[in-house]
Design an enzyme around this catalytic site. Structure first.
Site, PDB file in Angstrom:
ATOM      1  N   ALA A  44      30.740  11.811  66.108  1.00  0.00           N
ATOM      2  CA  ALA A  44      30.964  13.273  66.479  1.00  0.00           C
ATOM      3  C   ALA A  44      30.977  13.479  67.875  1.00  0.00           C
ATOM      4  O   ALA A  44      31.965  14.057  68.313  1.00  0.00           O
ATOM      5  CB  ALA A  44      29.740  14.028  65.853  1.00  0.00           C
ATOM      6  N   ARG A 330      24.694   9.778  44.619  1.00  0.00           N
ATOM      7  CA  ARG A 330      23.636   9.102  45.201  1.00  0.00           C
ATOM      8  C   ARG A 330      22.342   9.490  44.579  1.00  0.00           C
ATOM      9  O   ARG A 330      21.555   8.726  44.268  1.00  0.00           O
ATOM     10  CB  ARG A 330      23.523   9.007  46.588  1.00  0.00           C
ATOM     11  CG  ARG A 330      24.736   8.384  47.222  1.00  0.00           C
ATOM     12  CD  ARG A 330      24.788   8.287  48.808  1.00  0.00           C
ATOM     13  NE  ARG A 330      25.945   7.633  49.007  1.00  0.00           N
ATOM     14  CZ  ARG A 330      26.427   7.340  50.435  1.00  0.00           C
ATOM     15  NH1 ARG A 330      25.775   8.006  51.037  1.00  0.00           N
ATOM     16  NH2 ARG A 330      27.477   6.446  50.589  1.00  0.00           N
TER      17      ARG A 330
END
Ligand SMILES: Cc1cc2nc3c(=O)[nH]c(=O)nc-3n(C[C@H](O)[C@H](O)[C@H](O)COP(=O)(O)OP(=O)(O)OC[C@H]3O[C@@H](n4cnc5c(N)ncnc54)[C@H](O)[C@@H]3O)c2cc1C
Length: 637
Positions: A44, A330
């Site tokens: 980022a 998940r």
């Protein structure tokens, strides 16, 4: 207070185009008058620093590492999603958007997720142009594989080293700007506070980790790209240094913290093997493309896996979720693994593991093919466990991996402090209550390469470009507060190490705020954290001093913040009277033990405001409005 997310009006598909058109531009000649501070140089931060410098802004980039290339992003293995539909399986921007909103259990903002899906394709083009060596098909197109929560293959990858290759791309783009003099790189600097004055971020205070000096930097805007806080659990798949300090210190200065209890537990990690272990290792989700998850049908079966005949194995994910099988998201895969182990069907010495088996894939495709796809992951597994996964199933167990919670940001990625932007895993992101695999890299790079370059201009147009300096009472006051805290840590002079406190905190969080939670446990954990915090400040031992490289001091500051932040996670978990994604409160489940949402009362983002030491944080709500998807019970059957 109801938060204004500044979501643009108009149809979902046009929001970003219209918004980026309406945002005021900064004249190229004026861009060089603005100083931007970027904290963090992972995917980022590096992508943001490179893009903003390319536009002409003056950027200072900070990292506590010696090189940006050590950022935790480098660990990402499996891949990055995009809606290119190269495989012609029927993927589209809309499908990626829908899968992500559904995968997040309908607790993410529609507008942000749609923008993310739109931008996903630009990211692949950008990275390919930079030379990122994505895997390719024989015809030359980039190859794709499948990840959880999707029925199309949309994950782009570079073997098991996708994060590393993407980071080399972003880092190279940033270093080009360093060479051009547009980015000043300040390594070995740890940000310890944000300077806020008149409700606006004016700069930061960092500790030079080599000399110990406290330094101040001023900017017209500050970008926090400092990653997630999974290490509050002590054991996690995150890099050892990942911590919450940057975001938590910003929170104390006025930035709201959103959904702090939303933690992702990844189902396929190498199980814990000892009390003094300090790190857990991920086995990439990509392995679930070919590996089959199973346990013995009979509880307490101690036979070696290869001695258990086919008919006595329970491929429980394939049995319970025939549509998605081993590729359920998940949170679902993790809870099911725990459920099997709780029933006594766990394997290995501790009984806290299930098998991930490649026998059938190797028989079908041949060992060479499997080795080409996952060779480095198999090698890593064998090095750590001394078992050969080509011959014996892997043993895996869920572990803390990612944090969906983070600082609250509006559509422009700005926090509740003007001029303080938050990107990547550090913001509360676009993943709702559960992130789908291969979507974190997508979001971090979307934020850095494609969102902030537009939205920062909208903000800068509202502030003067007069030069800024790190002077004035706000800076000196913040420095003296940072210094006082360091001196306090050094002066305790107790008997217990920082790691000892961290380990104890991690166990509390894992036991009571981990894969499943209940009110009694959460209340108990809150008391335990308060006591542990008190003991920390009476009995922690931090050797050395602050005028030198001192890793104990660095850790002490981070653990002190974890000890405060952990309580906020508990408060958030207690307040959410439903189960959704990574937040599973046992009181709210269906008859089939799946998460039971309460859309009428909890379809919102919980954003917490710091109210002072010892005071209850103030709850703020951002209602989530779904106009384009129907809130359905998530089903992967
Ligand atoms: C083992 C593993 C595998 C993964 N695999 C995948 C995958 O295949 N696909 C996927 O999409 N996602 C994956 N993820 C998740 C993904 O890697 C991360 O969410 C993402 O890389 C985070 O990027 P970031 O830039 O936000 O933060 P980071 O990469 O964590 O970077 C944080 C930066 O901030 C700096 N920093 C932090 N605090 C301070 C401070 N106080 N002062 C100065 N600097 C500071 C650090 O030095 C660093 O430069 C994986 C995660 C793990 C743990």
């Amino acid at each position: 207070m109801t938060l204004d997310a500044k979501i643009p009006l108009g149809p979902l598909t046009d929001k970003w185009d219209q918004h980026s058109f309406k945002l005021k531009l900064v004249n190229p000649a004026n861009k060089r008058k603005y100083d931007i501070l970027v904290v963090g140089t992972g995917l980022a931060g590096a992508s943001a620093a490179a893009s903003l410098a390319e536009l002409g802004y003056n950027v200072k980039a900070f990292t506590y590492h010696d090189s940006p290339r050590r950022a935790h992003s480098i660990a990402a293995q499996g891949g990055i999603n995009a809606a290119k539909n190269y495989t012609n399986e029927g993927d589209s921007i809309w499908r990626l958007f829908y899968d992500t909103v559904k995968g997040g259990d309908f607790r993410a903002r529609e507008a942000n997720v749609y923008r993310l899906a739109q931008i996903s394709n630009n990211i692949i083009d950008q990275c390919t142009a930079q030379g990122v060596p994505f895997a390719r098909e024989y015809g030359g197109l980039l190859a794709n594989r499948s990840f959880g929560g999707a029925q199309v293959s949309r994950t782009f990858y570079a073997r098991g080293q996708t994060g590393q290759q993407l980071l080399i791309g972003a880092y190279s783009a940033m270093m080009r700007q360093v060479a051009l003099g547009k980015v000043e790189l300040l390594a070995r600097r740890e940000m310890l506070d944000v300077v806020v004055s008149n409700g606006r971020a004016q700069g930061i205070v960092v500790r030079n980790m080599v000399t110990g000096e406290l330094e101040t930097y001023a900017g017209h805007a500050v970008l926090l790209c400092t990653g997630g806080y999974g290490n509050v659990f002590y054991l996690s798949t995150n890099a050892m240094n990942c911590n919450v300090t940057a975001t938590y210190r910003a929170h104390r200065r006025g930035a709201y913290f959103a959904n702090p209890c939303f933690t992702q537990i990844h189902p396929t990690c190498i199980p814990v093997h000892g009390t003094y272990q300090s790190k857990l290792t991920l086995m990439s989700e990509s392995l679930r493309n070919d590996g089959r998850v199973w346990v013995p049908k009979q509880a307490w079966d101690t036979r070696a896996p290869n001695d258990i005949p086919e008919g006595e194995r329970d491929y429980y994910l394939e049995r319970k979720y025939p549509s998605f099988g081993n590729l359920v998201p998940r949170d679902v895969a993790s809870r099911n693994a725990k459920e099997q182990c709780d029933m006594g069907k766990g394997v290995g010495e501790t009984g806290l593991a299930v098998y991930l088996d490649f026998r059938d894939a190797i028989q079908r495709d041949g060992r060479d093919t499997i080795e080409k796809k996952y060779g480095n992951l198999f090698q890593m597994y064998e090095k750590i466990t001394a078992d050969n996964p080509y011959e014996m199933p892997m043993r895996i167990y869920p572990a803390v991996h990612y944090t969906m919670g983070g600082l609250w940001v509006d559509y422009n990625l700005m926090s509740t402090v003007d001029g303080l932007f938050v990107l990547g895993e550090a913001n509360f992101s676009d993943h709702g209550a559960n992130r789908l695999g291969a979507s974190a890299l997508m979001q971090g790079l979307a934020d850095g390469y494609f969102v902030i370059p537009y939205t920062i201009g909208g903000y800068l147009n509202t502030v003067s470009w007069d030069p800024v300096t790190a002077e004035g009472p706000a800076f000196s006051q913040t420095v003296s507060e940072v210094d006082a805290r360091i001196q306090r840590l050094l002066s305790v002079n107790g008997t217990r190490t920082v790691d000892d406190f961290h380990r104890e905190l991690g166990l509390i969080m894992w036991d009571y705020c981990g894969m499943s939670r209940n009110d009694d446990g959460l209340e108990k954990a809150r008391g335990m954290i308060q006591n542990l915090r008190e003991e920390f400040w009476k009995d922690v031992r931090v050797p050395g001093d602050d005028k030198d490289l001192n890793q104990s001091l660095e850790k002490a500051g981070r653990v002190a913040d974890f000890l405060e932040f952990a309580e906020l996670m508990i408060i958030d978990a207690l307040g959410r009277r439903e189960s959704c994604g990574g937040h599973f409160n046992e009181a709210f489940q269906t008859e089939e033990n799946e998460a039971l949402r309460d859309d009428d009362n909890f379809s919102h983002v919980s954003a917490w405001e710091f109210a002072g030491d010892g005071a209850e944080p103030v709850f703020n709500k951002e209602p989530l409005v779904f106009e384009n998807v129907e809130l359905a019970t998530r089903s992967y059957k």
